[in-house]
Design a protein around this motif. Structure first.
Motif, mmCIF file in Angstrom:
data_model
loop_
_atom_site.group_PDB
_atom_site.id
_atom_site.type_symbol
_atom_site.label_atom_id
_atom_site.label_comp_id
_atom_site.label_asym_id
_atom_site.label_seq_id
_atom_site.Cartn_x
_atom_site.Cartn_y
_atom_site.Cartn_z
ATOM 1 N N SER A 251 -43.732 -22.726 -30.503
ATOM 2 C CA SER A 251 -44.054 -21.359 -30.093
ATOM 3 C C SER A 251 -45.552 -21.208 -29.862
ATOM 4 O O SER A 251 -46.236 -20.478 -30.576
ATOM 5 C CB SER A 251 -43.578 -20.370 -31.162
ATOM 6 O OG SER A 251 -43.806 -19.047 -30.751
ATOM 7 N N THR B 261 -37.848 -17.943 -28.511
ATOM 8 C CA THR B 261 -38.941 -17.798 -27.546
ATOM 9 C C THR B 261 -38.429 -17.846 -26.106
ATOM 10 O O THR B 261 -39.035 -17.269 -25.203
ATOM 11 C CB THR B 261 -40.005 -18.900 -27.725
ATOM 12 O OG1 THR B 261 -39.426 -20.190 -27.467
ATOM 13 C CG2 THR B 261 -40.599 -18.868 -29.119
ATOM 14 N N HIS C 207 -46.058 -17.357 -28.352
ATOM 15 C CA HIS C 207 -45.478 -16.209 -29.038
ATOM 16 C C HIS C 207 -45.989 -16.208 -30.485
ATOM 17 O O HIS C 207 -45.856 -17.232 -31.173
ATOM 18 C CB HIS C 207 -43.952 -16.283 -29.085
ATOM 19 C CG HIS C 207 -43.291 -16.277 -27.751
ATOM 20 N ND1 HIS C 207 -43.307 -17.362 -26.904
ATOM 21 C CD2 HIS C 207 -42.576 -15.304 -27.117
ATOM 22 C CE1 HIS C 207 -42.627 -17.066 -25.800
ATOM 23 N NE2 HIS C 207 -42.177 -15.821 -25.903
ATOM 24 N N ILE D 31 -42.109 -13.101 -32.688
ATOM 25 C CA ILE D 31 -40.891 -13.729 -33.196
ATOM 26 C C ILE D 31 -40.924 -13.582 -34.714
ATOM 27 O O ILE D 31 -41.848 -14.073 -35.369
ATOM 28 C CB ILE D 31 -40.815 -15.224 -32.820
ATOM 29 C CG1 ILE D 31 -41.022 -15.420 -31.311
ATOM 30 C CG2 ILE D 31 -39.512 -15.824 -33.301
ATOM 31 C CD1 ILE D 31 -39.959 -14.805 -30.452
#
Length: 528
Positions: free
Chosen positions: A108, A74, A111, A83
């Motif tokens: 994360s 990330t 993301h 990702i």
């Protein structure tokens, strides 16, 4: 060897008598030679090495380590970028459980994340990925798929079979250049393991075009028997017949035995890890813990599958069917028998991909179908015993464990069977499968040294044949590869040790020193 073919076999004195002034002599230092090995079921691309996080053991050994890799990724891409990772396997994770959204959310939050399981039949996403996909508590399970939920009915992040599509359809695909690089990288990996031919386990028109382009660029150094993945509805299958006919007609003259338009791969049931393979008796959630009422399911409508089998068989198309559970295997045999009753054409060599736990009655039927029609060939993956066995043993339970991959029974009954890796589900090396077929042990011994018993163990040369002459036949290449025979292609591998005399441990560590395809060196181990 001359012009890419084997000319003669013999001892040193006999062969030196054939040496001409311009003959190149290669001294192998007494190391043994086998035919180039054949992987009868894999997904032949290493594009995941290029565009995804490696979440496979031994690169990682815990969910904590996977989360750390996600956090690192990330930091290198803008918020909102997907990702993606692949290769995790709960049997080799310290936590011995699935990855869930809560494991990923803190590392994360900005993301979307999707981590595909080693089997590629299920995976785990973070909460942002689920939100973008519209997966929430009120979302119903799709046909032939399942959303894993907690005790309060909230999605955990694990999506199984068709449920994965809600997320995976949102992930930008690799570019064509990355896909071509993935094919080239796969050739390198397989050459380093002595493999010179593969049966690709299912793709589409785009993938076929990728292979053609790789071949034109000189990057397809593996003989590839390409299988088209069948849609899970009947109507598009008629269009697929046209694609196959066109591909065969347009490519045969220019691809030869390097790239072959082979047949059709059909999915019938789910997986062992997700406990969705179609079985007669309930799955286990863990040692002694029944997953009450869960007997898996077919991932395609049963009537559609029956009609697919008849359609492809009546059109002379070789097919191989993903069938793991005993009930799925039996149903596949039912449909093969029905197709053959309507059109008793022999020699299409229809396969049974994985064929994990056939019943004794199924073995009898396989014997008869092979004898009469040359169909129902188990295309197995002994490597699963080693790399996936630490959760297979828990999920199948003792009664089924003993008949997982009944390789000795195949040999004793005269059943033709083949071996492969299902790469990237397990690594590409046949040496792992040969060792596993000999000892039937698991990587981490979580449930003892022999959870599958040893009654179905076989010797190394029997296993080697499943990766050579028997596998070559399932690619319809037995006249060209699979044995070192004058007139066949000079596809060969040189090894540190003789597979005929190795222990399982020695087989597993037996390194390929040199690989040739058509007499051309494609791999040489450093120092050899």
């Amino acid at each position: 060897m001359t012009e890419g073919r084997v000319v003669a076999l013999g001892d040193t004195r006999e062969l030196l008598s054939l040496v001409a002034p311009h003959t190149e002599v290669l001294d192998l230092g007494g190391h043994p030679v086998t035919p180039g090995l054949v992987d009868s079921h894999c997904h032949f691309s290493a594009v995941h090495e290029i565009v995804t996080i490696d979440a496979a053991y031994p690169s990682v050994g815990s969910i904590k380590e996977i989360a750390a890799k996600v956090r690192e990724r990330t930091a290198t891409v803008p918020p909102g970028t997907w990702i993606v990772g692949t290769g995790w396997n709960e049997g080799t994770l310290a936590e011995r459980r699935y990855i869930v959204a809560a494991d990923l959310d803190t590392v994360s939050p900005d993301h979307p994340v999707w981590l595909s399981h080693a089997s590629e039949c299920y995976g785990a996403g973070n909460s942002l990925a689920l939100r973008l996909a519209g997966v929430q508590s009120s979302t119903t399970d799709p046909p032939h798929g399942r959303i894993e939920r907690d005790e309060e009915g909230r999605p955990t992040g694990v999506l199984i079979d068709a449920a994965q599509l809600a997320v995976t359809r949102l992930i930008p695909p690799p570019s064509q250049e990355d896909r071509i690089r993935g094919v080239a990288r796969a050739c390198e990996l397989f050459h380093a393991e002595g493999v010179t031919s593969v049966k690709d386990g299912g793709g589409d028109a785009q993938r076929w075009e990728d292979y053609l382009l790789a071949l034109e660029r000189g990057l397809l150094g593996i003989r590839t028997f390409f299988m088209w993945e069948a849609p899970r509805e009947l109507a598009p299958c008629n269009a697929l017949l046209g694609h196959i006919a066109g591909a065969k007609a347009s490519s045969a003259a220019r691809t030869g035995h390097q790239l072959m338009c082979g047949g059709v791969k059909i999915y019938l049931d789910g997986t062992t890890g997700a406990r969705t393979a179609w079985v007669y008796d309930d799955w286990y959630e863990g040692p002694g813990i029944l997953d009450g009422g869960n007997k898996g399911y077919p991932v395609v409508d049963a009537d559609v599958f029956r009609d697919q089998a008849k359609l492809f068989h009546s059109n002379g198309i070789h097919m191989s069917v993903h069938c793991i559970g005993d009930r799925a295997i039996d149903f596949c045999l039912d449909c093969y028998e029905e197709a053959l009753a309507e059109n008793p054409v022999a020699g299409l060599r229809h396969g049974l991909i994985h064929c994990h736990i056939p019943t004794h009655e199924a073995l009898d039927r396989i014997v008869e179908l092979q004898r009469r029609f040359d169909v129902a060939v188990p295309e197995t993956q002994p490597t699963f015993l080693w790399f996936l066995g630490d959760y297979y043993a828990a999920n199948f339970g003792p009664a089924r464990n003993s008949r997982l991959f009944p390789l000795r029974s195949y040999s004793m009954r005269g059943i033709n069977w083949t071996a492969g890796s299902d790469y990237p589900v397990t690594p590409s090396g046949p040496r792992y499968g040969i060792a596993a077929a000999m000892c039937r042990q698991t990587l981490l011994n979580r449930y003892g040294p022999h959870p599958f018993g040893v009654q179905e163990a076989i010797g190394p040369l029997e296993a080697l044949a499943a990766y050579s002459s028997q596998a070559a036949r399932q690619l319809f290449l037995e006249d060209w590869v699979g044995s070192l025979t004058p007139g066949k292609y000079a596809d060969l591998a040189v090894w540190e040790r003789d597979f005929g005399t190795v222990t399982p441990e020695e087989a597993r560590e037996n390194r390929c020193l040199l690989t040739m395809v058509g007499g051309r060196e494609v791999y040489r181990r450093h120092g050899f």
